[in-house]
Design a protein around this motif. Structure first.
Motif, mmCIF file in Angstrom:
data_model
loop_
_atom_site.group_PDB
_atom_site.id
_atom_site.type_symbol
_atom_site.label_atom_id
_atom_site.label_comp_id
_atom_site.label_asym_id
_atom_site.label_seq_id
_atom_site.Cartn_x
_atom_site.Cartn_y
_atom_site.Cartn_z
ATOM 1 N N LYS A 121 2.188 6.389 -3.852
ATOM 2 C CA LYS A 121 1.631 7.738 -3.797
ATOM 3 C C LYS A 121 2.249 8.458 -2.600
ATOM 4 O O LYS A 121 2.262 7.936 -1.486
ATOM 5 C CB LYS A 121 0.112 7.680 -3.648
ATOM 6 N N VAL A 123 2.228 11.211 0.210
ATOM 7 C CA VAL A 123 1.265 12.023 0.962
ATOM 8 C C VAL A 123 2.023 12.873 1.982
ATOM 9 O O VAL A 123 3.186 12.613 2.301
ATOM 10 C CB VAL A 123 0.216 11.135 1.661
ATOM 11 N N LEU A 147 -1.207 5.496 7.202
ATOM 12 C CA LEU A 147 -1.160 5.536 5.743
ATOM 13 C C LEU A 147 -1.821 4.289 5.158
ATOM 14 O O LEU A 147 -1.752 3.195 5.717
ATOM 15 C CB LEU A 147 0.298 5.615 5.259
ATOM 16 N N GLU A 153 0.969 4.054 0.149
ATOM 17 C CA GLU A 153 1.144 5.473 0.493
ATOM 18 C C GLU A 153 2.404 5.610 1.350
ATOM 19 O O GLU A 153 2.600 4.854 2.304
ATOM 20 C CB GLU A 153 -0.056 6.014 1.266
#
Length: 833
Positions: free
Chosen positions: A244, A246, A252, A256
């Protein structure tokens, strides 16, 4: 059972190609004019794309210098496992790994420590590399400026002690403080226009592997298959591998990561590409396509009209409509393919000459050579656009040729004769008008093709003719000379560390011929909102200290300067840039707060803010500096008495120093300042250099514009000559009949000249109308964006181009008719029946 058209199908492609070549060779003058027209159209496209792609590549490279890498993008804050997963993705062509260690443990010197592999160094745009990259455990590769700030010479083999803090990436959280001794294995410098504002210290892999570093300390730079929509590609790679993406850095969660996009690439998806900048090029491209279409279409229309009886005969012996179309298209390809090759070679040569002149006269563009890949792209684009132009141009004549029946073709006469005219009186002028306006499409295409070259030439002269040298340089320099650090002149003055050393100012003020000077004080982007703010107003003030000498050089747009009030330190002057008005008016009282130290001042007046008295860049300051989505604050440019500025801000750095000298001593000052340029923290500009640069820029615009306009003008002249020649040949029977019933050759020449005068005069009217539209919708807006021009309508080039056409129409018509009317009258009528 086979269909009838399958049974009747004949293998005749080779015959159609052979016939197309024979038709072209039967009329060599028409073929040669067509060859030249397409070749010149190809030259236009090739030179245009050469300049456009060359400038695009140069701007990409220049922007990459500020970023520091040529990689397409990056994945940030990765663990070793993340690196292993992502770098095996099918869309990643190549990659480089950088392990972040921490920062230099020194309050005054800002530098990062990290390990970077060899590929990363290859992609980094660093300069003046000496020695080698770190290989042994105690090797260090350091930028020269940081080594000198630490008190070392920066020589290869020199021992250097580096105190540093191991940090958690992007959070500032200190994990451990260390200090070790290293041997300098190599040094480098960042480009002068680099945005990398901190020093860089690179350690060896062997040393970094022994450190206890955070898990997610890797950044991976990647090269993708191409630079189109980089952000989308990076997002897809992350998503495909279960990550993902960000925005916020640090802390994190698992799976992420963050991404970075190299916005230097124009079509990266994050580029600050401005369509308004591209609009003049797009408009010119459309203009070239239209001009090429009109010219080539008109020549093919004339060709079809001349060959219409032959095409009718071919139909009578069984040639079908599709075959007739193929025949005309084969004619176009037969002339297009060889001429495009010549056009590409000549166009690239012209493009290189124009680019060399541009790069030689513009410091803000990197001098790049056209690579083989770029040249291939130019050839592909040019060939595609030229073929497209030829194809569009031939479509209508081919369709027309296929549509005409054999009977109509045998009786074809292009001139439409009206059954009844309003007047029984006839004259050479009326006869010429009826002939010209009998085919309205051909009339419009001829007139437009004549007009477009005049419009382009007129546009270039309108722009260059309105360049105001004084207005142009007043935005950049208001004194004879201006000295500052190279970063200032490269639009990168970010902080007081780039201020000019006072030793240079002292030597200048003591030099023979010095008259007077003044300093401009600023800490750049180093101290801005919220450290400096105006109470009760949500704006971002940029404070400057300005000496009285420089204030008297500024253009006052409101209020007036009062020397006595200025010396009290209780007054300020507001700078306004362009149409962006200040939130304050003359006479307003405002309270400036600098690090909780407040000062109430009154606005004395306003001046124009520009490159001669400002930062040379426009900071983007958010209301919440930690939140990119927060509102952007309006900038307020505030000039203070230097003593008050220093007292309030505690900053004494001089951003630039401007001064005037005696005219007779300018040569000596040039020599003095050039000796200072050997110092890495000194650069200068002068009024004479700016005038020379502006004149060179003007000459450059004229050179580029004239080069392309002349090519288009030659096409239009060739087209006009072709029109004259083919119309005389086509109407030779009618002209011979007119001579047979009593009209003299002198009167026939007058009739032909009057036809050409109608085309030329109509071309003048059309070009005037088109010029008004181009000025209103393109040129005026474009000139408003450039501060060194002021629009005034220019018409002389329009008259000049059309005057040339008139001369050609008179001289060529008479000679051509004389050449083709030397046979006896009876022979001419018989041979042309």
């Amino acid at each position: 059972m086979e269909d009838w058209w399958e049974i009747m199908k004949v293998k005749n492609k080779a015959y159609i190609r052979h016939l197309a070549k024979n038709i072209l060779n039967a009329n060599k003058s028409r073929r040669n004019i067509l060859l030249l027209a397409i070749a010149l159209t190809s030259i236009l496209f090739t030179s245009l794309f050469s300049v456009a792609l060359g400038l695009g590549k140069s701007m990409e490279t220049q922007t990459m210098k500020t970023i520091g890498t040529i990689s397409h993008g990056s994945f940030k804050e990765l663990s070793d496992e993340d690196v292993e997963i992502l770098t095996h993705d099918k869309d990643i062509k190549d990659f480089s790994v950088r392990e972040k260690v921490g920062i230099l443990d020194d309050e005054k010197i800002s530098a990062e420590l990290s390990y970077m592999d060899r590929k990363g160094f290859e992609w980094s745009l660093i300069e003046k590399v000496k020695g080698k990259f770190p290989e042994k455990e105690n090797d260090v590769f350091i930028d020269l400026a940081t080594a000198k700030k630490l008190g070392y010479k920066g020589e290869i083999g020199e021992e250097i002690e580096i105190p540093y803090s191991i940090e958690k990436p992007y959070t500032g959280e200190i994990i451990e403080k260390k200090s070790d001794k290293f041997i300098i294995s190599g040094t480098f410098q960042n480009p002068i226009d680099s945005n990398v504002g901190v020093g860089q210290i690179y350690l060896s892999k062997a040393y970094v592997d022994k450190l206890l570093l955070p898990e997610n300390n890797n950044d991976v730079e990647v090269m993708l298959k191409n630079s189109f929509m980089i952000r989308n590609k990076l997002l897809k790679i992350a998503e495909r591998n279960g990550y993902k993406v960000v925005e916020d850095p640090g802390n994190l969660s698992d799976k992420e990561i963050r991404i970075g996009v190299n916005f230097a690439y124009i079509f990266s998806g994050d580029s600050s590409f401005d369509f308004k900048t591209f609009l003049p090029f797009l408009s010119f491209l459309i203009l070239v396509i239209v001009a090429g279409y009109l010219i080539i279409n008109n020549i093919f229309k004339i060709s079809v009209n001349e060959d219409i009886k032959l095409l009718g005969l071919l139909k009578t012996i069984g040639m079908t409509k599709p075959q007739i179309k193929k025949l005309v298209h084969h004619e176009s390809l037969a002339v297009a393919l060889p001429t495009i090759i010549v056009g590409d070679i000549v166009g690239i040569s012209i493009g290189k000459v124009i680019l060399n002149k541009i790069f030689a006269n513009n410091e803000m563009l990197t001098d790049v050579k056209l690579s083989l890949m770029v040249i291939i792209l130019i050839i592909l684009f040019s060939t595609a656009f030229t073929l497209l132009t030829v194809f569009l141009s031939v479509m209508r004549p081919a369709r027309y040729a296929a549509k005409v029946s054999p009977i109509d073709a045998s009786k074809y006469n292009e001139t439409t004769i009206k059954k009844k005219y309003k007047s029984e009186n006839i004259s050479l002028g009326k006869l010429a008008r009826r002939q010209v306006f009998s085919n309205k499409f051909r009339f419009i295409s001829i007139v437009l093709s004549i007009s477009l070259s005049a419009v382009i030439l007129n546009s270039v002269l309108t722009y260059t003719g309105n360049i105001d040298l004084e207005k142009g340089i007043s935005d950049v320099i208001v004194t004879d000379y201006n000295i500052a650090s190279p970063k200032y002149f490269r639009y990168m003055y970010l902080g007081s560390e780039y201020g000019i050393d006072k030793k240079f100012i002292d030597e200048i003020e003591n030099h023979k011929g010095y008259k007077s000077g003044g300093a401009l004080y600023s800490s750049g982007y180093e101290h801005t909102y919220p450290e400096i703010k105006i109470e009760d107003k949500k704006v971002a003030p940029l404070l400057f200290g300005m000496d009285e000498f420089l204030i008297n050089k500024q253009k006052c747009i409101d209020g007036e300067f009062d020397k006595e009030k200025w010396q009290t330190g209780n007054y300020i002057i507001i700078g306004e840039y362009g149409d962006k008005k200040s939130a304050f008016k003359t006479g307003d009282k405002i309270k400036i707060n600098v690090k909780n130290k407040a000062k109430e001042v009154q606005v004395m007046g306003k001046i124009e803010y520009n490159f001669s008295n400002g930062l040379r860049y426009f900071p983007v300051i958010k209301e919440d500096i930690n939140d990119e989505s927060s509102p952007t604050l309006g900038l307020e440019y505030i000039y203070m008495n230097p003593n008050e500025y220093k007292e309030l801000t505690g900053d004494q750095s001089i951003m630039s120093y401007g001064f005037d000298v005696a005219d007779r001593e300018k040569e000596n000052f040039d020599k003095l300042l050039k000796t200072f340029e050997n110092e890495p923290d000194f650069s200068y500009d002068s009024r004479d250099l700016q005038i020379k640069s502006t004149m060179e820029f003007k000459n450059l615009i004229e050179f580029a514009g004239y080069s392309l306009s002349i090519v288009l003008f030659l096409i239009s002249v060739l087209n006009f000559i072709n029109v004259i020649a083919t119309e005389i040949l086509r109407n030779m029977v009618n002209l011979s009949i007119l001579e047979a019933i009593g009209m003299t050759k002198k009167n026939i020449k007058k009739y032909l000249v009057k036809k050409n005068l109608i085309y030329s005069l109509c071309g003048l009217v059309f070009s005037f109308i088109i010029m008004l539209l181009v000025d209103k919708y393109i040129l005026i807006g474009f000139m408003e964006q450039t501060k060194w021009t002021s629009y005034k309508f220019v018409i002389m080039p329009l008259i000049l181009v059309n005057f040339v056409n008139i001369i050609i129409g008179i001289l060529f018509t008479g000679r051509f008719y004389e050449k083709h009317s030397q046979k006896s009258l009876v022979d001419r009528i018989r041979s042309l029946e």
